[in-house]
Design a protein around this motif. Structure first.
Motif, short mmCIF file in Angstrom:
data_model
loop_
_atom_site.label_atom_id
_atom_site.label_comp_id
_atom_site.label_asym_id
_atom_site.label_seq_id
_atom_site.Cartn_x
_atom_site.Cartn_y
_atom_site.Cartn_z
N UNK A 1 25.19 12.21 5.82
CA UNK A 1 25.10 13.47 5.08
C UNK A 1 23.68 13.85 4.68
N UNK A 2 22.67 13.22 5.28
CA UNK A 2 21.29 13.55 4.90
C UNK A 2 20.72 14.67 5.77
N UNK A 3 20.96 14.59 7.09
CA UNK A 3 20.52 15.63 8.00
C UNK A 3 21.71 16.43 8.50
N UNK A 4 21.60 16.97 9.72
CA UNK A 4 22.70 17.75 10.28
C UNK A 4 23.36 17.06 11.47
N UNK A 5 23.05 15.78 11.67
CA UNK A 5 23.74 15.01 12.69
C UNK A 5 23.49 15.49 14.10
N UNK A 6 22.26 15.82 14.43
CA UNK A 6 21.94 16.32 15.77
C UNK A 6 21.86 15.19 16.79
N UNK A 7 21.02 14.19 16.51
CA UNK A 7 20.91 13.08 17.46
C UNK A 7 22.02 12.07 17.26
N UNK A 8 22.62 12.04 16.07
CA UNK A 8 23.64 11.05 15.76
C UNK A 8 24.83 11.72 15.10
N UNK A 9 25.78 12.30 15.87
CA UNK A 9 25.84 12.16 17.31
C UNK A 9 26.25 13.49 17.93
N UNK A 10 25.71 14.59 17.35
CA UNK A 10 25.98 15.87 17.99
C UNK A 10 25.56 15.89 19.44
N UNK A 11 24.44 15.23 19.74
CA UNK A 11 23.97 15.18 21.13
C UNK A 11 24.98 14.48 22.03
N UNK A 12 25.58 13.40 21.54
CA UNK A 12 26.51 12.64 22.37
C UNK A 12 27.75 13.42 22.75
N UNK A 13 28.35 14.12 21.77
CA UNK A 13 29.54 14.91 22.12
C UNK A 13 29.15 16.08 23.01
#
Length: 468
Positions: free
Chosen positions: A289-301
């Motif tokens: 909940x600190x960032x917006x979850x881009x590399x972990x794991x928006x990129x993966x999906x």
């Protein structure tokens, strides 16, 4: 180049060698790349869908802490997006899990050199009193130093645990240094510590602390546990070098909020042969909940969905490709566990996930049965033009697909470079700006090639022995 003189010289050299000297085996002949696979792979190098998905997820939803309202909104968003893309059998499979919520997070050195520090609570941390607690600090430079501390020696004290994580391409430094976070707090608690702060498990030198889960074995009461930014951890160590006692005031007020609902979002590219097994792919939808979850794991999906979409838009593959956006990976891999519980009796050919950011794939490794050795050879030929080499290890990695792989399912690991990943991992900097679009496209091309080979392989892909 095949020059007759060179060939003759090589023949003479090899026939002149005494029989006692072992001959080197000839290099394997590269498998022919199916032109259809090559076309799919090369077209994916121009992909825009993966970036669109991760941009939309991070912009329209943002952080997605497991079993919260934000993660629920993300599931609704995912279903709408997957249906709009044309995937079949799109649905949500929910499950229940414990909920942990972040609270206040503050720390300051009281003596000998008063200063404020930057830190965040670790997932599943216990809480201080509302007013915080003040206690002397015992400094351990490594997890090993903490492990060697006598029983009861930390009574009434705050333990500090350091590490020396360095960037590695394969991410191996996470495993070798992560014990400070994974089990260090519980070990400190068992030795009597009031609280624990660790140096963030990260490779940056910024004042962005890295969160992440910690584990409490049965019988160990959770104590306040936090990660200092790397800069502040090194500051604390320099204070300790001066030989004066350190006193810290720490305020952490997270709470456990009973049970909540998470879930897996599932979509499919239907295959033509139900007996051939499912090719399971995906990443995890939840984030810290600190960032917006881009590399972990928006990129993966995004990567796995974009690759599957390319198979969806072409001739139907032999095997059904099942895309899963797993829920609640961060607090304990709950989504992967529930998937295996629900679907473990179905036949899976392979299972693999993308959960290491968005930097380029540099290596692949497999765990396939003998009957499918030729599949690995074709993968090697299909992936080589993307700069991806075949590793010598056994594939089968990933928190979300791990419970399915443990049932004897084969796997193809597409290993991304970890040289930048732990600069940002679990920090406020996990945002869209950390994603390099060109490297993201290379990932999509790699996954597209892998799916085109594996999902259409004529060979039987049966059970394997999972790697240890």
């Amino acid at each position: 180049m095949n020059h007759p003189a060179i060939a003759a010289a090589l023949l003479l050299a090899t026939t002149a060698v005494a029989p006692a000297v072992a001959q080197r085996p000839a290099p394997p002949v590269p498998a022919r790349v199916d032109p259809a696979v090559a076309r799919l792979r090369d077209a994916a190098l121009e992909d825009t869908l993966a970036y669109d998905i991760v941009e939309g997820l991070t912009t329209e939803i943002g952080q997605r802490l497991a079993a919260t309202e934000a993660e629920a909104r993300a599931r609704t968003w995912a279903v709408a997006r997957l249906k709009a893309l044309g995937f079949r059998n799109v649905r949500i499979e929910t499950f229940r899990m414990p909920v942990w919520l972040r609270g206040e997070e503050r720390a300051e050195v009281i003596s000998p050199f008063p200063q404020k520090l930057q830190l965040v609570a670790l997932g599943n941390s216990g809480a201080t009193p509302a007013e915080g607690l003040t206690a002397p600090v015992t400094v351990f430079r490594t997890y090993g130093d903490l492990a060697n501390a006598p029983a009861g020696s930390l009574k009434g004290r705050i333990a500090y645990v350091g590490n020396a994580m360095e960037p590695t391409q394969d991410g191996s430094s996470y495993g070798s240094n992560g014990a400070a976070r994974f089990v260090g707090p519980a070990l400190a608690a068992s030795k009597g510590a009031l609280a624990v702060v660790i140096r963030s498990i990260g490779t940056d030198a910024h004042r962005n602390p890295h969160t992440g889960g910690t584990n409490w074995p049965p019988g160990v009461q959770p104590i306040p546990a936090a990660a200092l930014s790397v800069s502040d951890a090194l500051l604390l160590e320099r204070m300790a070098d001066r030989g004066k006692p350190i006193t810290l005031h720490l305020t952490l007020t997270p709470r456990f909020a009973g049970e909540g609902e998470s879930g897996n979002v599932i979509a499919e590219v239907p295959g033509t042969d139900p007996r051939a097994g499912i090719v399971l792919i995906g990443g995890h939808l939840d984030s810290w909940d600190l960032g917006t979850g881009a590399i972990d794991d928006g990129a993966g999906v995004a990567i796995t969905t974009a690759a599957a979409k390319r198979l969806l838009d072409g001739p139907r593959p032999r095997r059904t490709i099942r895309v899963v956006w797993f829920g609640a990976e961060e607090p304990g891999g709950y989504g992967g566990i529930d998937y295996a519980r629900v679907h473990g009796r179905e036949r899976h050919a392979t299972a693999q996930e993308s959960d290491f950011g968005a930097d380029r794939v540099w290596r692949f490794e497999v765990n396939l049965p003998d009957s499918a050795k030729a599949v690995a050879d074709r993968l090697q030929s299909a992936l080589a033009p993307l700069g991806i080499s075949r590793g010598a290890g056994i594939g089968g990695d990933g928190t979300d697909v791990g419970p399915t792989i443990a049932l004897g399912v084969g796997s193809v690991d597409l290993n991304q470079s970890g040289l930048r990943y732990f600069d940002t991992h679990h920090t406020p900097d996990d945002t869209l700006e950390r994603i390099d679009p060109a490297q993201l496209r290379q990932n999509v091309a790699a996954w597209t090639a892998m799916l085109a080979v594996v999902a259409n392989a004529s060979e039987d892909i049966g059970n394997v022995t999972p790697r240890k």
